[in-house]
Design a protein around this motif. Structure first.
Motif, PDB file in Angstrom:
ATOM      1  N   MET A   1      93.334  30.724  42.722  1.00 50.75           N
ATOM      2  CA  MET A   1      93.011  29.323  42.978  1.00 50.75           C
ATOM      3  C   MET A   1      91.877  29.240  43.996  1.00 50.75           C
ATOM      4  SD  MET A   1      96.419  28.236  45.092  1.00 50.75           S
ATOM      5  CE  MET A   1      97.314  29.501  45.960  1.00 50.75           C
ATOM      6  N   LEU A   2      91.166  28.137  43.953  1.00 51.93           N
ATOM      7  CA  LEU A   2      89.986  27.970  44.794  1.00 51.93           C
ATOM      8  C   LEU A   2      90.293  27.247  46.096  1.00 51.93           C
ATOM      9  CD1 LEU A   2      87.455  26.897  42.015  1.00 51.93           C
ATOM     10  CD2 LEU A   2      87.765  29.172  43.006  1.00 51.93           C
ATOM     11  N   ILE A   3      91.430  26.524  46.118  1.00 55.70           N
ATOM     12  CA  ILE A   3      91.788  25.721  47.288  1.00 55.70           C
ATOM     13  C   ILE A   3      93.220  26.023  47.705  1.00 55.70           C
ATOM     14  CG2 ILE A   3      92.156  23.355  48.115  1.00 55.70           C
ATOM     15  CD1 ILE A   3      89.883  22.462  46.350  1.00 55.70           C
ATOM     16  N   ALA A   4      93.406  26.226  49.004  1.00 60.22           N
ATOM     17  CA  ALA A   4      94.744  26.396  49.580  1.00 60.22           C
ATOM     18  C   ALA A   4      94.872  25.421  50.746  1.00 60.22           C
ATOM     19  CB  ALA A   4      94.946  27.837  50.026  1.00 60.22           C
ATOM     20  N   GLN A   5      96.000  25.523  51.479  1.00 58.58           N
ATOM     21  CA  GLN A   5      96.224  24.628  52.608  1.00 58.58           C
ATOM     22  C   GLN A   5      96.459  25.417  53.886  1.00 58.58           C
ATOM     23  OE1 GLN A   5      99.529  22.135  51.406  1.00 58.58           O
ATOM     24  NE2 GLN A   5      98.190  20.705  50.290  1.00 58.58           N
ATOM     25  N   THR A   6      96.111  24.789  55.020  1.00 57.06           N
ATOM     26  CA  THR A   6      96.403  25.381  56.323  1.00 57.06           C
ATOM     27  C   THR A   6      97.863  25.110  56.676  1.00 57.06           C
ATOM     28  OG1 THR A   6      95.825  23.362  57.508  1.00 57.06           O
ATOM     29  CG2 THR A   6      94.024  24.915  57.043  1.00 57.06           C
ATOM     30  N   GLU A   7      98.292  25.598  57.828  1.00 56.35           N
ATOM     31  CA  GLU A   7      99.659  25.339  58.280  1.00 56.35           C
ATOM     32  C   GLU A   7      99.899  23.847  58.471  1.00 56.35           C
ATOM     33  OE1 GLU A   7      99.955  27.764  61.752  1.00 56.35           O
ATOM     34  OE2 GLU A   7     100.753  29.490  60.624  1.00 56.35           O
ATOM     35  N   GLN A   8      98.820  23.096  58.723  1.00 57.41           N
ATOM     36  CA  GLN A   8      98.917  21.643  58.914  1.00 57.41           C
ATOM     37  C   GLN A   8      98.729  20.879  57.604  1.00 57.41           C
ATOM     38  OE1 GLN A   8      96.757  23.624  60.891  1.00 57.41           O
ATOM     39  NE2 GLN A   8      98.477  23.859  62.352  1.00 57.41           N
ATOM     40  N   SER A   9      98.727  21.618  56.444  1.00 52.32           N
ATOM     41  CA  SER A   9      98.597  21.048  55.094  1.00 52.32           C
ATOM     42  C   SER A   9      97.231  20.450  54.815  1.00 52.32           C
ATOM     43  CB  SER A   9      99.684  19.980  54.852  1.00 52.32           C
ATOM     44  OG  SER A   9     100.967  20.563  54.928  1.00 52.32           O
ATOM     45  N   SER A  10      96.221  20.887  55.530  1.00 57.84           N
ATOM     46  CA  SER A  10      94.855  20.438  55.259  1.00 57.84           C
ATOM     47  C   SER A  10      94.247  21.339  54.182  1.00 57.84           C
ATOM     48  CB  SER A  10      93.997  20.503  56.524  1.00 57.84           C
ATOM     49  OG  SER A  10      94.522  19.652  57.521  1.00 57.84           O
ATOM     50  N   PRO A  11      93.578  20.769  53.184  1.00 56.73           N
ATOM     51  CA  PRO A  11      92.974  21.594  52.126  1.00 56.73           C
ATOM     52  C   PRO A  11      91.760  22.373  52.624  1.00 56.73           C
ATOM     53  CG  PRO A  11      92.395  19.287  51.820  1.00 56.73           C
ATOM     54  CD  PRO A  11      93.370  19.327  52.947  1.00 56.73           C
ATOM     55  N   VAL A  12      91.637  23.614  52.155  1.00 58.66           N
ATOM     56  CA  VAL A  12      90.516  24.477  52.535  1.00 58.66           C
ATOM     57  C   VAL A  12      90.012  25.203  51.296  1.00 58.66           C
ATOM     58  CG1 VAL A  12      89.769  26.467  53.904  1.00 58.66           C
ATOM     59  CG2 VAL A  12      91.399  24.840  54.870  1.00 58.66           C
ATOM     60  N   GLN A  13      88.710  25.167  51.072  1.00 60.86           N
ATOM     61  CA  GLN A  13      88.129  25.922  49.963  1.00 60.86           C
ATOM     62  C   GLN A  13      88.001  27.385  50.365  1.00 60.86           C
ATOM     63  OE1 GLN A  13      84.446  24.199  48.650  1.00 60.86           O
ATOM     64  NE2 GLN A  13      85.417  22.300  47.961  1.00 60.86           N
ATOM     65  N   ALA A  14      88.177  28.266  49.393  1.00 61.54           N
ATOM     66  CA  ALA A  14      88.151  29.706  49.678  1.00 61.54           C
ATOM     67  C   ALA A  14      86.825  30.159  50.279  1.00 61.54           C
ATOM     68  CB  ALA A  14      88.442  30.483  48.403  1.00 61.54           C
ATOM     69  N   ILE A  15      85.723  29.531  49.885  1.00 64.30           N
ATOM     70  CA  ILE A  15      84.414  29.944  50.406  1.00 64.30           C
ATOM     71  C   ILE A  15      84.264  29.599  51.889  1.00 64.30           C
ATOM     72  CG2 ILE A  15      83.178  29.874  48.215  1.00 64.30           C
ATOM     73  CD1 ILE A  15      82.220  27.068  48.933  1.00 64.30           C
ATOM     74  N   ASN A  16      85.096  28.658  52.380  1.00 63.25           N
ATOM     75  CA  ASN A  16      85.012  28.253  53.789  1.00 63.25           C
ATOM     76  C   ASN A  16      86.157  28.799  54.633  1.00 63.25           C
ATOM     77  OD1 ASN A  16      82.737  26.643  53.174  1.00 63.25           O
ATOM     78  ND2 ASN A  16      84.065  24.954  52.523  1.00 63.25           N
ATOM     79  N   ALA A  17      87.061  29.560  54.023  1.00 64.36           N
ATOM     80  CA  ALA A  17      88.255  30.031  54.732  1.00 64.36           C
ATOM     81  C   ALA A  17      87.921  31.187  55.677  1.00 64.36           C
ATOM     82  CB  ALA A  17      89.311  30.465  53.729  1.00 64.36           C
ATOM     83  N   HIS A  18      88.722  31.295  56.763  1.00 68.76           N
ATOM     84  CA  HIS A  18      88.566  32.390  57.737  1.00 68.76           C
ATOM     85  C   HIS A  18      89.613  33.460  57.459  1.00 68.76           C
ATOM     86  CE1 HIS A  18      85.691  30.111  60.147  1.00 68.76           C
ATOM     87  NE2 HIS A  18      86.489  29.056  59.990  1.00 68.76           N
ATOM     88  N   ARG A  19      89.193  34.692  57.487  1.00 71.02           N
ATOM     89  CA  ARG A  19      90.088  35.793  57.122  1.00 71.02           C
ATOM     90  C   ARG A  19      91.293  35.929  58.055  1.00 71.02           C
ATOM     91  NH1 ARG A  19      88.238  38.777  53.096  1.00 71.02           N
ATOM     92  NH2 ARG A  19      86.002  38.796  52.578  1.00 71.02           N
ATOM     93  N   LYS A  20      91.158  35.556  59.309  1.00 67.27           N
ATOM     94  CA  LYS A  20      92.238  35.778  60.282  1.00 67.27           C
ATOM     95  C   LYS A  20      93.257  34.639  60.314  1.00 67.27           C
ATOM     96  CE  LYS A  20      89.539  38.823  63.265  1.00 67.27           C
ATOM     97  NZ  LYS A  20      89.055  39.080  64.652  1.00 67.27           N
ATOM     98  N   LYS A  21      93.050  33.612  59.482  1.00 67.86           N
ATOM     99  CA  LYS A  21      93.977  32.495  59.475  1.00 67.86           C
ATOM    100  C   LYS A  21      94.920  32.587  58.277  1.00 67.86           C
ATOM    101  CE  LYS A  21      91.238  29.135  62.062  1.00 67.86           C
ATOM    102  NZ  LYS A  21      90.692  27.754  62.082  1.00 67.86           N
ATOM    103  N   SER A  22      96.010  31.867  58.373  1.00 70.24           N
ATOM    104  CA  SER A  22      97.005  31.862  57.290  1.00 70.24           C
ATOM    105  C   SER A  22      96.798  30.643  56.401  1.00 70.24           C
ATOM    106  CB  SER A  22      98.429  31.822  57.870  1.00 70.24           C
ATOM    107  OG  SER A  22      98.673  32.977  58.639  1.00 70.24           O
TER     108      SER A  22
END
Length: 349
Positions: A1-22
């Motif tokens: 999938m191209l989009i996931a959510q942060t722990e706070q349920s905010s959407p994040v695109q994979a191209i903008n995601a940080h490797r050290k975050k969940s």
């Protein structure tokens, strides 16, 4: 999938995601893994043995690339990527918003069963949402006959019978439109691209080549006692005819509706067998044609046009019968009496 959510349920695109975050799946809330490299499209993936249903299918790089490209093609402000519809437990690849309407867009690169396709489409429809299936470019070479195309075919007044594709290596939308079936059962029509090119999808075969091909097919089918051909021959016997002796006019019945998975010439031959039982000067009514079509339907495998409404199928059969009558009128076999009846003025040869 191209989009996931942060722990706070905010959407994040994979191209903008940080490797050290969940990051977490928007459907099942399981933690997902960010995958991003120089040779792959950035995306999130479930961990092995995940029980997530809406995101259970693995996605190819072509599928991921196509989704990004389609989102760009439709315009960022008009598209939502991979929205999860909780009520349906479904997520379209894209949700297209235009003129106050919402339309689910599914980009299909891998094989899918008729049952699963129907289930997904019916889910969106029950939610009051239209769905458009766009096929990956790998389907461009696979779809040649009604059998290959049946579950993807859609109908519109503007495009006739059509199928939509998306090409990733040179990004463009490709629409096969005004599709019909040639005498041998292959699709023909037009192909146009979003870049403005238009071409003939498949040139028509000549009557001579079609006749030779079908006569050989009938001959071999009867010689090897293939049940389908034996059943058709028995039908012809019962109506004082032979399958091998189909009238010449039948070989001109092309540009047919995609209603059967087979040759429309053979369909026309069985219709003509019933017509030839009538004496010259007989009145042939629309109701007669409809009864004949129903009678011979057991000899043909009907196509599963699951993207169409019942009314569209009724209309398609109406056009099929009209084409058949038009051909017989052109050949001087039928003469119009009124809108729904004709006089048989000569027997087919």
């Amino acid at each position: 999938m191209l989009i996931a959510q942060t722990e706070q349920s905010s959407p994040v695109q994979a191209i903008n995601a940080h490797r050290k975050k969940s990051y977490f799946c928007p459907s099942c809330r399981e933690q997902v893994t960010l995958k991003r490299g120089s040779r792959m499209v950035a995306h999130f993936a479930h961990r092995p043995n995940s029980s997530c249903q809406p995101f259970s299918e693995s996605e190819s790089q072509a599928h991921l690339t196509g989704k990004w490209q389609l989102a760009d093609y439709f315009g960022e402000g008009n598209v939502e990527l991979e929205p999860y519809i909780k009520t349906l437990a479904q997520r379209p690849d894209l949700l297209l918003k235009r003129d106050g309407r919402k339309m689910a867009v599914e980009y299909q690169c891998s094989p899918i069963s008729v049952g699963k396709l129907q289930q997904r489409s019916q889910g969106y429809n029950s939610y009051g949402m239209e769905v458009v299936w766009i096929l990956g470019e790998n389907y461009l070479q696979k779809i040649t006959s009604v059998r290959h195309a049946e579950k993807w075919l859609q109908y519109s007044y503007k495009l006739g019978w059509y199928i939509i594709f998306w090409q990733t290596h040179q990004p463009c939308l490709i629409i096969w439109h005004h599709l019909t079936v040639d005498g041998a059962g292959f699709l023909q029509g037009w192909a146009k691209t979003s870049t403005g090119n238009q071409s003939v999808k498949r040139p028509q075969s000549t009557v001579k080549s079609l006749k030779k091909q079908l006569q050989r097919q009938v001959q071999m089918g009867l010689h090897y006692k293939i049940p389908k051909w034996l059943k058709m021959q028995q039908f012809c016997y019962e109506h004082h005819s032979l399958l091998q002796a189909m009238p010449q006019v039948c070989y001109q019945f092309t540009d047919a509706e995609p209603l059967i998975c087979g040759s429309p010439i053979i369909w026309a031959a069985l219709m003509t067998v019933l017509l030839m039982e009538k004496p010259v000067s007989s009145l042939i009514r629309q109701l007669d044609l409809e009864k004949w079509a129903a009678k011979i339907s057991t000899h043909f495998e009907g196509s599963q046009l699951i993207q169409c409404t019942t009314q569209e199928l009724v209309n398609s059969w109406g056009r099929q019968l009209r084409r058949y009558v038009d051909l017989l009128e052109q050949q001087g076999i039928l003469k119009a009496f009124d809108e729904k009846s004709w006089q048989l003025v000569a027997l087919p040869r």
